[in-house]
Design a protein around this motif. Structure first.
Motif, short mmCIF file in Angstrom:
data_model
loop_
_atom_site.label_atom_id
_atom_site.label_comp_id
_atom_site.label_asym_id
_atom_site.label_seq_id
_atom_site.Cartn_x
_atom_site.Cartn_y
_atom_site.Cartn_z
N ASN A 75 0.81 -1.22 0.00
CA ASN A 75 0.00 0.00 0.00
C ASN A 75 0.85 1.27 0.00
O ASN A 75 0.59 2.22 0.75
N TRP A 80 -1.78 7.25 6.46
CA TRP A 80 -2.76 7.26 7.54
C TRP A 80 -2.48 8.47 8.42
O TRP A 80 -1.34 8.67 8.85
N ARG A 194 -12.75 -3.07 4.78
CA ARG A 194 -11.77 -2.00 4.67
C ARG A 194 -12.13 -1.12 3.48
O ARG A 194 -13.00 -1.47 2.67
N VAL A 198 -7.59 0.10 -0.37
CA VAL A 198 -6.52 -0.50 0.42
C VAL A 198 -6.30 -1.94 -0.02
O VAL A 198 -7.22 -2.76 -0.04
#
Length: 323
Positions: A75, A80, A194, A198
């Motif tokens: 990823n 984040w 999710r 992702v």
């Protein structure tokens, strides 16, 4: 106002100031995050993530700041954001917007295209995210189990039989020979709900060991249970409960629970969680409440938690922004 980079090891006064700003401004009624753990989570790199933390300084005080985590193995297109916070007394003057734009600049500098963050579903954080063009990717619920009011006799009657499987448990870091199995089981978390942008995360034994070393450094204790298939010893499921070793606030956190696809249908998830709960009750009498997170779309896990007596605490949004 100036925005300054916090030392990677969190040893400078800026890290302490950011933790103070977070503690003052987050408004989270759940378990507090002690400074040692906050610094490790927000400031320190780990094997699969590079981390940046920045502080906004006004009049010699950290008025707010943010942390960004960049996955470096999987990823590599995303980041984040946790936290983004401004002290309440400093709000309303554009400081949060300046920090957010600074974070987006750091993402662009690292060629990241997807930003994820979390806020409660109501309140200033959600309004802030929506005003900046973020959209809801996932709805999550926090539920709590009050160990002071549990119907323990009912819970004992709920323990299922799982013919062909056995459980084993340990406290603290896993023994070296367990690490490959724990990594295999953690890869089962890729089945959890999710954001659509992702990709799978791939856990290794080295990453599990590094995670547990961080746990020790943050003065946390973990209670862990795994299930194995008797016929060949294959790892089938895992659950964990984490708590601060000083027991200063009475909370414990239910962490990951997973059963691998080939082993489902045997009620292993309930068996694992109840086994761990009884161990925690026996060994940690000062723990009063357990809190857990689940996507509201995860009907199976929600059913297990509600059967055990977990009650809704609050709901959160996971937000996304594509650059």
């Amino acid at each position: 106002m100036r925005i300054e980079r916090i030392e990677a090891d969190g040893s400078d006064e800026l890290a302490a100031g950011l933790h103070a700003a977070y503690s003052e401004g987050s408004g989270d009624p759940g378990p507090p995050i002690p400074r040692a753990r906050f610094v490790l989570d927000v400031c320190a790199d780990r094997p699969a993530h590079r981390v940046e933390a920045w502080a906004a300084v006004e009049d010699g005080e950290v008025a707010g700041g943010y942390g960004l985590s960049f996955p470096i193995l999987d990823n590599r297109h995303m980041a984040w954001l946790f936290p983004l916070v401004v002290r309440p007394a400093r709000r309303g003057r554009g400081l949060g917007t300046a920090l957010f734009e600074h974070a987006l600049g750091r993402m662009r500098a690292d060629d990241r295209r997807l930003l994820l963050a979390e806020t409660p579903v109501v309140g200033a954080g959600a309004a802030f995210a929506r005003a900046r063009g973020m959209t809801v990717a996932l709805v999550e619920a926090r539920r709590t189990l009050d160990l002071r009011r549990c119907d323990w006799a009912k819970l004992e009657r709920m323990v299922p039989q799982a013919p062909g499987y056995s459980v084993e448990h340990w406290t603290g870091p896993a023994a070296p020979e367990l690490l490959p199995d724990v990594a295999t089981l953690m890869n089962g978390m890729n089945d959890a709900p999710r954001d659509s942008g992702v990709d799978d995360f791939h856990f290794t034994a080295d990453q599990i060991r590094a995670r547990e070393e961080r746990m020790v450094a943050a003065d946390q204790t973990a209670y862990n249970v795994i299930a194995r298939r008797d016929s060949d010893g294959a790892p089938a499921g895992y659950t964990g409960i984490l708590l601060d070793a000083d027991h200063s606030h009475g909370w414990a956190v239910q962490t990951d629970t997973t059963v691998l696809a080939g082993h489902r249908g045997h009620r292993l998830g309930l068996l694992l969680k109840l086994t761990n709960l009884f161990r925690l009750r026996e060994r940690e009498p000062r723990v009063e409440r357990i809190i857990t997170w689940n996507a509201t779309s995860n009907a199976h896990m929600l059913a297990i938690n509600e059967a055990m007596g977990f009650e809704l605490f609050d709901e959160w949004y996971e937000w996304r922004l594509t650059l």
